[in-house]
Every structure is written in C-alpha cells, then in structure tokens.
Design a protein around this motif. Structure first.
Motif, PDB file in Angstrom:
ATOM      1  N   LEU A 199       0.881  -1.172   0.000  1.00  0.00           N
ATOM      2  CA  LEU A 199       0.000   0.000   0.000  1.00  0.00           C
ATOM      3  C   LEU A 199       0.914   1.216   0.000  1.00  0.00           C
ATOM      4  N   ILE A 200       0.845   2.023  -1.053  1.00  0.00           N
ATOM      5  CA  ILE A 200       1.789   3.132  -1.193  1.00  0.00           C
ATOM      6  C   ILE A 200       1.060   4.427  -1.523  1.00  0.00           C
ATOM      7  N   VAL A 201       1.460   5.495  -0.841  1.00  0.00           N
ATOM      8  CA  VAL A 201       0.961   6.841  -1.136  1.00  0.00           C
ATOM      9  C   VAL A 201       2.087   7.606  -1.813  1.00  0.00           C
ATOM     10  N   SER A 202       1.818   8.139  -2.993  1.00  0.00           N
ATOM     11  CA  SER A 202       2.858   8.880  -3.707  1.00  0.00           C
ATOM     12  C   SER A 202       2.217   9.775  -4.754  1.00  0.00           C
ATOM     13  N   HIS A 203       2.907  10.901  -5.053  1.00  0.00           N
ATOM     14  CA  HIS A 203       2.515  11.751  -6.168  1.00  0.00           C
ATOM     15  C   HIS A 203       3.373  11.450  -7.396  1.00  0.00           C
ATOM     16  N   ASP A 204       4.263  10.475  -7.263  1.00  0.00           N
ATOM     17  CA  ASP A 204       5.166  10.115  -8.343  1.00  0.00           C
ATOM     18  C   ASP A 204       4.447   9.168  -9.301  1.00  0.00           C
ATOM     19  N   ARG A 205       4.136   9.682 -10.484  1.00  0.00           N
ATOM     20  CA  ARG A 205       3.382   8.886 -11.452  1.00  0.00           C
ATOM     21  C   ARG A 205       4.109   7.601 -11.810  1.00  0.00           C
ATOM     22  N   GLN A 206       5.424   7.688 -12.037  1.00  0.00           N
ATOM     23  CA  GLN A 206       6.173   6.501 -12.440  1.00  0.00           C
ATOM     24  C   GLN A 206       6.188   5.456 -11.334  1.00  0.00           C
TER      25      GLN A 206
END
Length: 417
Positions: A199-206
C-alpha cells in the motif's frame, strides 16, 4: 500472505468555536454538544488482496495520511472497521518513533521492537541494516544530527529488515536522494515478487504505475475513483488543472482503455493524425520510419497565447518522449475566435516494437496546470513493428554502429643456446 480490508471507514475531528466552548463541554458533560464534527474521511471501502499493490493518490488534505494512520493503528476511526492479515511494516511520517537524542543504533533497536522483532533478531540483522542504510559512522551519532535523507535511509532499512506480509509506505521516500530511492524501490519490487502486499501513497506517477496493480483517488475525504494506475493518474492530473468553468470527463475506448479529457474549451482539438512519408494516415509504423504528427486545433474564443504539447507513452503509461511549442520557442499568440491552427511535428519513430499512445495538451505556457484549454490522453494510439532493422530489445532504437578490431595471436620464440 497479507491483505487489507477497509469497510465504510470514517474519521472525524471535533471543531470548537472557541477554547471556552471546549472547556464548557468538558466540565458540563450533560449539556448540549458545543462542537461540530469535521469529517476527514467518510464511507471509504476498498480491499487489497494478498500479493497485490495498491496506490493511493490525492491532493494534500484529501485524507491519505489519516487513512494510513488508521490502518496502522496509530489513529482510531469514528466509523467502519479495518481488517489486516499478516505482519505489517509501515514507513509513515519521517523518523516516526525515533528519539532525537539517541543514536541511530539505539533507535534501530527501539523501532525494531515496535515492529515485532526480538533483540536477538535485531542483533543478527544489525549489520544488514547498517549496510543498506549507508550512513557510515553516523549510525552511532544522535539522530538529531541527521539530515532528513539520512533519517529516511535508516527508517526504511529498519522497516524492511525482514520481509513483511504487508508493507505500507507514505511520501517519506520522496525526501531521499535519487540513488537511495532507486535502491528502495528495488527492494520493494523484490518484496512484491516474494508475495508482499503493498500500500503506497505517492505523487510520483512513475512509482505508482511501475509498482501498483490498482490505484484509488481520494478527494474531499471520499473515494473519487478506482481503477488502473494510468487511468487514475490521468484523472488526477486533469483534476489538478481543473478551474472554474473547466470540465473533466472520461471516455472508455473500444480497446477498453479510458481516455481522460479536461479543459476550459476555449481551444480544442478538431483532428489528430499520424502521417507517413507518402502523406497517408497510419496507425502502424516501422521502427525508424519518418512520421508526422498532425494536429488541427479550433479556436473557440480569443486566446492570448497558445502552446501545444504532445507526449508519447508506452502501453504501461511510461513517458517515452514529450515536447511542446513553448520549449521550442514557437507559441502562437493573439488568436481570435473562429481561427484554426494546424501543427505538424515530424520525427523518426525510433521506438521499440509495441503499442504506444499520444497525449496532447493545449495550454498558455509550459504546463497544462496554467490555463488548460484542453488536455487529452489517448488522443491517438499506434503500433510500432520492426521489419527492416536488426532485432533489438528495449523501448528505443539507437541504431548503434559497431566496430570490431581483432589482432593475430603473438607466439613467443624461444632460442636454445
């Protein structure tokens, strides 16, 4: 194998008009409530199956971090329930659980025990944790002397010292340097192959598209969209550009892919085509062939400055190449309603075999986040085949030129005397 099940989850905080109202509610327990509930998350439900990776996306304040805190048990929900299966490791707020006056080594033992590791196990793992963190002699210095990147290195090394059944990662990785980010994501990929649920929260599209099977978008504390990582990231990008009188919509194509379209509509795409050297519209091109992307734009209202950009993406949504007329110093200015502009970008299709899509944007400056007239994903889909070049592997044809030099063997002579 780990799994996460979230059912009708809700989290609210009490808001008081003044500190006196808070005191009055405390000391007069049977009087009327003097607070209002501010719901941060409401009626949220989703499931992460064993071995699956789910990305969580949303603007700041959407409730992402609150959700992770409830899943890890550091905050309790007001409604709904969470069911976790398996051993959980979480990397949330930077340095969470670290004491600034203790050394890195001491904090490893404290944080490791909070993760359920025993002292004997931590002594055994300590050399590996030190080696992965790569902070050298700072391991025996107080954590308050660490940079944010060093804290992240140590926190990630402890959290992943043993492969967990469920790994939860917040934006903490974003503070690290490029080298350690690459190293961290490589470890996460290894865990995924071994069956860890992510489960990951990120704004990094890649990061989201490379690591995740699905993604969810949180907006105003609710589940706004659930789908493939590319579909959700496209919608999220369009949301960021959304302003007054601007629309965001999605269309499902015949291929099953979802196209996201947004913009104010003051200018829009009238026709999009990929044209070969013979002037024919094509959707199949050969590796290295010259093609022209021809885009016709209708101007529906006066536009002071117009920039067209395009992005070629592979079937996984990863960017292959992108450019716009702002970066090429060729914006079109002072356009009047009713005008039409035709753009032609000519380039060699130096791409590997496979399916590709083209995303287009019409904006005022370099980014569609500044006056987005129209932004369209999957504006055009095409296929690249290889019928003329030597077979190669990868997403780019570099047409390497090789030279080989070979020398004759030198035989040593022996002289008998």
């Amino acid at each position: 194998m780990g799994s996460i099940q979230v059912s009708q989850l809700g989290k609210a905080y009490k808001q008081y008009p003044s500190r006196w109202a808070r005191l009055a509610e405390w000391f007069i327990p049977f009087s009327r409530p003097r607070h209002q509930l501010k719901w941060v998350l409401q009626d949220l439900s989703f499931t992460v199956n064993p071995g699956e990776a789910l990305g969580i996306i949303g603007v700041n304040g959407a409730g992402k971090s609150t959700l992770l805190k409830m899943i890890t048990g550091t905050t309790q929900p007001n409604a709904g329930h969470i069911h976790l299966q398996g051993r959980v490791a979480a990397l949330l707020e930077l340095g969470m659980g670290f004491h600034p006056d203790f050394s890195g080594r001491q904090n490893v033992f404290m944080a490791g025990q909070l993760l359920g590791l025993g002292m004997d196990e931590l002594h055994e793992l300590m050399p590996e944790i030190e080696a992965f963190a790569e902070i050298g002699e700072y391991i025996d210095q107080p954590v308050r002397t660490y940079s944010s990147g060093m804290q992240m290195r140590l926190a990630f090394s402890v959290a992943t010292a043993r492969r967990p059944d469920v790994l939860i990662v917040d934006e903490a990785l974003s503070v690290g340097d490029a080298y350690f980010q690459h190293k961290s994501f490589a470890r996460i990929r290894e865990f995924r192959k071994a069956g860890t649920t992510l489960l990951i929260v990120s704004h990094d599209r890649q990061a989201i598209q490379n690591l995740c099977d699905r993604a969810i978008l949180l907006a105003n504390g609710k589940l706004a969209l659930e789908g493939s990582p590319e579909e959700v990231m496209d919608f999220y990008s369009a949301m960021l550009a959304e302003k007054e009188q601007q629309t965001v919509r999605q269309e499902r194509l015949e291929s099953g892919q979802v196209r996201t379209i947004s913009g104010t509509g003051e200018a829009g795409f009238a026709d999009i085509a990929l044209i070969n050297d013979q002037g024919q519209r094509v959707d199949v091109v050969s590796v290295g062939a010259m093609v022209t992307l021809e885009v016709t734009v209708d101007v529906r209202a006066d536009v002071p400055r117009l920039v067209l950009g395009f992005m070629i993406k592979d079937r996984m949504g990863q960017a292959m190449y992108g450019i716009n007329t702002h970066r090429l110093n060729q914006p079109v200015e002072n356009l009047k309603a009713g005008e039409q502009v035709v753009y032609r970008f000519k380039f060699p299709a130096r791409l590997g075999k496979g399916n590709y899509s083209i995303a287009l944007s019409l904006s005022r400056f370099d980014s569609h986040l500044d006056t987005n007239y129209e932004w369209r994903d999957f504006a055009l889909v095409f296929h690249v085949i290889n019928i003329k070049q030597a077979d190669f592997v990868g997403c780019a044809w570099l047409d390497s030129d090789v030279s080989i030099e070979r020398s004759e063997a030198v035989v040593a002579a022996t002289v008998e005397g």
